[in-house]
Design a protein around this motif. Structure first.
Motif, PDB file in Angstrom:
ATOM      1  N   ARG A 184       5.740  16.456   2.401  1.00  0.00           N
ATOM      2  CA  ARG A 184       4.602  16.083   3.250  1.00  0.00           C
ATOM      3  C   ARG A 184       4.300  14.597   3.121  1.00  0.00           C
ATOM      4  O   ARG A 184       4.002  13.921   4.115  1.00  0.00           O
ATOM      5  CB  ARG A 184       3.381  16.918   2.855  1.00  0.00           C
ATOM      6  CG  ARG A 184       2.211  16.809   3.804  1.00  0.00           C
ATOM      7  CD  ARG A 184       1.077  17.718   3.358  1.00  0.00           C
ATOM      8  NE  ARG A 184       0.357  17.126   2.243  1.00  0.00           N
ATOM      9  CZ  ARG A 184      -0.693  16.312   2.385  1.00  0.00           C
ATOM     10  NH1 ARG A 184      -1.140  15.993   3.593  1.00  0.00           N
ATOM     11  NH2 ARG A 184      -1.300  15.827   1.327  1.00  0.00           N
ATOM     12  N   ILE A 185       4.390  14.063   1.902  1.00  0.00           N
ATOM     13  CA  ILE A 185       4.129  12.638   1.655  1.00  0.00           C
ATOM     14  C   ILE A 185       5.151  11.781   2.389  1.00  0.00           C
ATOM     15  O   ILE A 185       4.804  10.762   2.996  1.00  0.00           O
ATOM     16  CB  ILE A 185       4.155  12.353   0.141  1.00  0.00           C
ATOM     17  CG1 ILE A 185       2.914  12.966  -0.516  1.00  0.00           C
ATOM     18  CG2 ILE A 185       4.236  10.855  -0.145  1.00  0.00           C
ATOM     19  CD1 ILE A 185       2.983  13.023  -2.026  1.00  0.00           C
ATOM     20  N   ARG A 186       6.412  12.198   2.339  1.00  0.00           N
ATOM     21  CA  ARG A 186       7.445  11.431   3.048  1.00  0.00           C
ATOM     22  C   ARG A 186       7.166  11.401   4.545  1.00  0.00           C
ATOM     23  O   ARG A 186       7.414  10.402   5.213  1.00  0.00           O
ATOM     24  CB  ARG A 186       8.824  12.022   2.749  1.00  0.00           C
ATOM     25  CG  ARG A 186       9.354  11.648   1.367  1.00  0.00           C
ATOM     26  CD  ARG A 186      10.792  12.098   1.176  1.00  0.00           C
ATOM     27  NE  ARG A 186      10.874  13.526   0.895  1.00  0.00           N
ATOM     28  CZ  ARG A 186      10.856  14.046  -0.325  1.00  0.00           C
ATOM     29  NH1 ARG A 186      10.777  13.260  -1.393  1.00  0.00           N
ATOM     30  NH2 ARG A 186      10.932  15.355  -0.483  1.00  0.00           N
ATOM     31  N   GLY A 187       6.656  12.494   5.089  1.00  0.00           N
ATOM     32  CA  GLY A 187       6.324  12.536   6.509  1.00  0.00           C
ATOM     33  C   GLY A 187       5.121  11.685   6.860  1.00  0.00           C
ATOM     34  O   GLY A 187       5.101  11.003   7.884  1.00  0.00           O
ATOM     35  N   LEU A 188       4.099  11.699   5.983  1.00  0.00           N
ATOM     36  CA  LEU A 188       2.876  10.940   6.239  1.00  0.00           C
ATOM     37  C   LEU A 188       3.055   9.445   5.978  1.00  0.00           C
ATOM     38  O   LEU A 188       2.417   8.612   6.624  1.00  0.00           O
ATOM     39  CB  LEU A 188       1.743  11.469   5.347  1.00  0.00           C
ATOM     40  CG  LEU A 188       1.188  12.856   5.656  1.00  0.00           C
ATOM     41  CD1 LEU A 188       0.207  13.276   4.566  1.00  0.00           C
ATOM     42  CD2 LEU A 188       0.497  12.856   7.021  1.00  0.00           C
ATOM     43  N   GLY A 189       3.860   9.120   4.954  1.00  0.00           N
ATOM     44  CA  GLY A 189       4.031   7.722   4.566  1.00  0.00           C
ATOM     45  C   GLY A 189       3.036   7.266   3.508  1.00  0.00           C
ATOM     46  O   GLY A 189       2.993   6.084   3.169  1.00  0.00           O
ATOM     47  N   TYR A 190       2.267   8.195   2.966  1.00  0.00           N
ATOM     48  CA  TYR A 190       1.335   7.862   1.885  1.00  0.00           C
ATOM     49  C   TYR A 190       1.035   9.122   1.081  1.00  0.00           C
ATOM     50  O   TYR A 190       1.254  10.254   1.552  1.00  0.00           O
ATOM     51  CB  TYR A 190       0.037   7.250   2.417  1.00  0.00           C
ATOM     52  CG  TYR A 190      -0.823   8.194   3.224  1.00  0.00           C
ATOM     53  CD1 TYR A 190      -1.857   8.925   2.638  1.00  0.00           C
ATOM     54  CD2 TYR A 190      -0.615   8.346   4.600  1.00  0.00           C
ATOM     55  CE1 TYR A 190      -2.649   9.790   3.387  1.00  0.00           C
ATOM     56  CE2 TYR A 190      -1.401   9.204   5.348  1.00  0.00           C
ATOM     57  CZ  TYR A 190      -2.413   9.927   4.740  1.00  0.00           C
ATOM     58  OH  TYR A 190      -3.183  10.782   5.486  1.00  0.00           O
ATOM     59  N   VAL A 201     -12.881  12.506  -7.549  1.00  0.00           N
ATOM     60  CA  VAL A 201     -12.202  11.242  -7.247  1.00  0.00           C
ATOM     61  C   VAL A 201     -11.032  11.496  -6.302  1.00  0.00           C
ATOM     62  O   VAL A 201     -10.252  12.439  -6.500  1.00  0.00           O
ATOM     63  CB  VAL A 201     -11.680  10.567  -8.532  1.00  0.00           C
ATOM     64  CG1 VAL A 201     -10.886   9.300  -8.195  1.00  0.00           C
ATOM     65  CG2 VAL A 201     -12.837  10.241  -9.455  1.00  0.00           C
ATOM     66  N   ARG A 202     -10.920  10.662  -5.267  1.00  0.00           N
ATOM     67  CA  ARG A 202      -9.754  10.689  -4.378  1.00  0.00           C
ATOM     68  C   ARG A 202      -9.034   9.350  -4.475  1.00  0.00           C
ATOM     69  O   ARG A 202      -9.664   8.303  -4.629  1.00  0.00           O
ATOM     70  CB  ARG A 202     -10.142  10.956  -2.921  1.00  0.00           C
ATOM     71  CG  ARG A 202     -10.687  12.338  -2.672  1.00  0.00           C
ATOM     72  CD  ARG A 202     -10.884  12.597  -1.185  1.00  0.00           C
ATOM     73  NE  ARG A 202      -9.674  13.079  -0.538  1.00  0.00           N
ATOM     74  CZ  ARG A 202      -9.107  12.532   0.528  1.00  0.00           C
ATOM     75  NH1 ARG A 202      -9.610  11.430   1.062  1.00  0.00           N
ATOM     76  NH2 ARG A 202      -8.032  13.070   1.069  1.00  0.00           N
ATOM     77  N   CYS A 203      -7.716   9.432  -4.376  1.00  0.00           N
ATOM     78  CA  CYS A 203      -6.878   8.235  -4.465  1.00  0.00           C
ATOM     79  C   CYS A 203      -5.848   8.282  -3.340  1.00  0.00           C
ATOM     80  O   CYS A 203      -5.292   9.345  -3.044  1.00  0.00           O
ATOM     81  CB  CYS A 203      -6.187   8.212  -5.832  1.00  0.00           C
ATOM     82  SG  CYS A 203      -4.964   6.903  -6.027  1.00  0.00           S
ATOM     83  N   LEU A 204      -5.625   7.135  -2.716  1.00  0.00           N
ATOM     84  CA  LEU A 204      -4.599   6.990  -1.680  1.00  0.00           C
ATOM     85  C   LEU A 204      -3.584   5.977  -2.172  1.00  0.00           C
ATOM     86  O   LEU A 204      -3.965   4.907  -2.684  1.00  0.00           O
ATOM     87  CB  LEU A 204      -5.225   6.513  -0.370  1.00  0.00           C
ATOM     88  CG  LEU A 204      -6.427   7.309   0.151  1.00  0.00           C
ATOM     89  CD1 LEU A 204      -7.026   6.603   1.368  1.00  0.00           C
ATOM     90  CD2 LEU A 204      -6.016   8.731   0.504  1.00  0.00           C
ATOM     91  N   ALA A 205      -2.291   6.269  -2.020  1.00  0.00           N
ATOM     92  CA  ALA A 205      -1.261   5.400  -2.594  1.00  0.00           C
ATOM     93  C   ALA A 205      -0.058   5.280  -1.674  1.00  0.00           C
ATOM     94  O   ALA A 205       0.293   6.225  -0.946  1.00  0.00           O
ATOM     95  CB  ALA A 205      -0.817   5.944  -3.951  1.00  0.00           C
ATOM     96  N   VAL A 206       0.578   4.106  -1.722  1.00  0.00           N
ATOM     97  CA  VAL A 206       1.845   3.870  -1.021  1.00  0.00           C
ATOM     98  C   VAL A 206       2.770   3.100  -1.964  1.00  0.00           C
ATOM     99  O   VAL A 206       2.306   2.413  -2.875  1.00  0.00           O
ATOM    100  CB  VAL A 206       1.665   3.059   0.283  1.00  0.00           C
ATOM    101  CG1 VAL A 206       0.711   3.785   1.236  1.00  0.00           C
ATOM    102  CG2 VAL A 206       1.165   1.647   0.006  1.00  0.00           C
ATOM    103  N   THR A 207       4.044   3.206  -1.716  1.00  0.00           N
ATOM    104  CA  THR A 207       4.999   2.443  -2.516  1.00  0.00           C
ATOM    105  C   THR A 207       5.107   1.014  -1.988  1.00  0.00           C
ATOM    106  O   THR A 207       4.784   0.728  -0.831  1.00  0.00           O
ATOM    107  CB  THR A 207       6.394   3.086  -2.499  1.00  0.00           C
ATOM    108  OG1 THR A 207       6.819   3.249  -1.139  1.00  0.00           O
ATOM    109  CG2 THR A 207       6.383   4.431  -3.191  1.00  0.00           C
TER     110      THR A 207
END
Length: 251
Positions: A184-190, A201-207
């Protein structure tokens, strides 16, 4: 005899560093035949280079005759991580300015995620993660973003070594469910850590694309502020800052 040169560099140095990187990719310990197969170099050449690396302390030979990354690399890695954090901070500050939330940068180091830089939010209620802290990747946004870049069999092997302890009731603790989450992350991009490392706590991350070492940046904040609606605005900013940081690291 002068050293062989290729493309303006010293070929033996390029080969030696290439072998070190292949050892790191293989988990830090390999045999000569494995290195020969992966690098395409003849065994005598690899043996000569490895003996030099052993003599310098950057590689050690194990009792089973296999070769492992040596302790002298630790000091180099620690210094490089500190510098990387220093270089990243201006970009993390830009991320804080744009989103209002605490910004982090983390690396995948072996089976763990290590935080190398942070710029805190200006809000009185904000998240704090100590630079240098190590955590298992399965319950963090940065960890999930980084693992999504790896082949599934490599991720499954890592999870087998670390286990999947629950940090909260929302932590994914099943390998199959986690691999589905990485799809799912690969599809969303984050990646999203939704109350999985710390409740509330929520966290959003990208490479960081094309980073010289696997790296990710993130923002974290109270779930009441980092909402689904806020996510739509924050993710493009994360990607933009990650691109800027990637360009800075490549120059």
């Amino acid at each position: 005899m002068p050293a062989d040169r290729t493309g303006g560099g010293v070929q033996s140095l390029e080969r030696a560093f290439g072998l070190l990187e292949r050892m790191a990719d293989a988990g830090g310990e390999v045999g000569l035949s494995e290195l020969s197969a992966s690098s395409g170099l003849p065994l005598p050449t690899i043996h000569r280079l490895m003996r030099t690396l052993v003599d310098c302390g950057y590689v050690r030979q194990q009792p089973n005759r296999r070769y492992a990354l040596g302790p002298r690399l630790i000091r180099l890695g620690e210094s490089a991580s500190k510098l990387l954090g220093t270089w990243a901070r201006p970009f993390l500050a830009e991320l804080v300015e744009a989103t209002g939330e605490t910004a982090n940068m983390a690396l995948l180091d072996g089976d763990e995620v290590v935080y190398v830089a942070q710029v805190p939010s200006r809000h009185s209620m904000r998240m704090f993660t100590e630079v240098g802290r190590r955590v298992l990747p399965h319950s963090t946004g940065v960890g999930k973003a980084l693992l999504a870049q790896l082949p599934p069999e490599q991720v499954r092997a890592l999870l087998g070594r670390t286990g999947m302890p629950a940090a909260t009731e929302h932590t994914i603790t099943d390998p199959d469910a986690f691999l589905a989450e990485l799809d799912r992350i690969r599809g969303l991009g984050y990646a999203v850590d939704d109350n999985e490392q710390e409740t509330g706590v929520r966290c959003l991350a990208v490479t960081v694309p094309d980073s010289p070492t696997a790296a990710a940046i993130s923002i974290s904040g109270p779930a009441g502020r980092v909402t689904e609606a806020a996510t739509d605005k924050i993710v493009p900013v994360l990607h933009d800052v990650a691109q800027q940081l990637a360009r800075a690291l490549s120059t």
